[in-house]
Design an enzyme around this catalytic site. Structure first.
Site, short mmCIF file in Angstrom:
data_model
loop_
_atom_site.label_atom_id
_atom_site.label_comp_id
_atom_site.label_asym_id
_atom_site.label_seq_id
_atom_site.Cartn_x
_atom_site.Cartn_y
_atom_site.Cartn_z
CB CYS A 158 48.22 39.87 44.37
SG CYS A 158 46.51 39.96 44.91
CG LEU A 159 44.92 40.54 39.00
CD1 LEU A 159 43.59 40.15 38.37
CD2 LEU A 159 45.83 41.17 37.96
CG HIS B 248 42.52 36.99 47.41
ND1 HIS B 248 42.92 38.23 47.85
CD2 HIS B 248 43.30 36.72 46.33
CE1 HIS B 248 43.91 38.68 47.07
NE2 HIS B 248 44.16 37.79 46.15
CD GLN C 116 41.98 39.40 43.82
OE1 GLN C 116 41.74 38.29 43.39
NE2 GLN C 116 43.11 40.03 43.57
CG HIS D 262 47.30 34.03 45.29
ND1 HIS D 262 48.48 34.73 45.24
CD2 HIS D 262 46.31 34.97 45.11
CE1 HIS D 262 48.23 36.02 45.05
NE2 HIS D 262 46.92 36.19 44.96
CD GLU D 263 43.16 34.04 43.04
OE1 GLU D 263 42.45 34.87 43.62
OE2 GLU D 263 44.15 34.36 42.35
N GLY E 3 44.15 34.51 38.02
CA GLY E 3 43.20 34.14 39.05
C GLY E 3 42.57 35.39 39.66
ZN LIG Z 1 45.67 37.87 44.72
#
Ligand SMILES: [Zn+2]
Length: 181
Positions: free
Chosen positions: A94-95, A140, A51, A136-137, A46
């Site tokens: 998380c990236l 963000h 991000q 989660h996204e 995701g």
């Molecule tokens: Zn994340």
């Protein structure tokens, strides 16, 4: 399509609240392609636009395993309409917080409305990993990170570690993350 540099903790950009997408047009679809390519390259399941430094309310998800056919999902202006009382726990990563994982408890199912890649209004009833990933996204888009859902003690430790990493990187590399040669 191109791979974009990922914004990493503790970059304050991650705390920005993203703005709604006003028009689903060619440039937005290009951004969608960049997001997917960046996510696949990482690799991750995701990615929210913020991000890669775009403060727009959109995210991409693909839960297909490596040996499965890719199934990219694009969610524009996603909004949670309903959350289940039942909760579930997943180990999240998380990236933007590489190599850190922690268990997070969230509603087990959510109903979300969004615009698809063609700007059409859609609704999804998600459960399991998709429900967790969507939450989660969407977090963000509101400047919220998964570490905000763990204990303050653990969160402070992670933030401290990443602050130190960022500092070390700055002193050792004149243009961190910008090398394209
Ligand atoms: Zn994340």
């Amino acid at each position: 399509m191109s791979i974009k540099p990922l914004i990493i903790l503790p970059d304050p950009v991650l705390r920005q609240v993203s703005k709604p997408v006003e028009r689903v047009d060619a440039s937005l679809r290009k951004l969608t392609g960049d997001m997917l390519e960046t996510m696949y390259d990482a690799p991750g399941i995701g990615l929210a636009a913020i991000q890669i430094g775009e403060p727009l309310r959109m995210l991409v998800i693909d839960l297909a395993k490596e040996d499965e056919t890719p199934t990219p999902h694009v969610f524009i202006n996603p909004e949670i309409l309903e959350s289940s009382d039942q909760r579930s726990v997943y180990e999240e990563g998380c990236l933007s917080i590489p190599d850190y994982y922690a268990e997070v408890e969230r509603p087990a199912a959510v109903r979300v409305k969004y615009l698809d890649r063609d700007g059409k209004l859609q609704e999804i009833e998600a459960e399991g990993l998709m429900a967790t990933c969507l939450q989660h996204e969407i977090d963000h888009l509101n400047g919220v990170l998964f570490i905000d859902h763990i204990s303050k003690l653990k969160r402070d430790m992670v933030v401290k570690k990443f602050k130190k990493l960022a500092k070390d990187k700055m002193s050792g590399n004149k243009a961190p993350g910008r090398l394209v040669g």
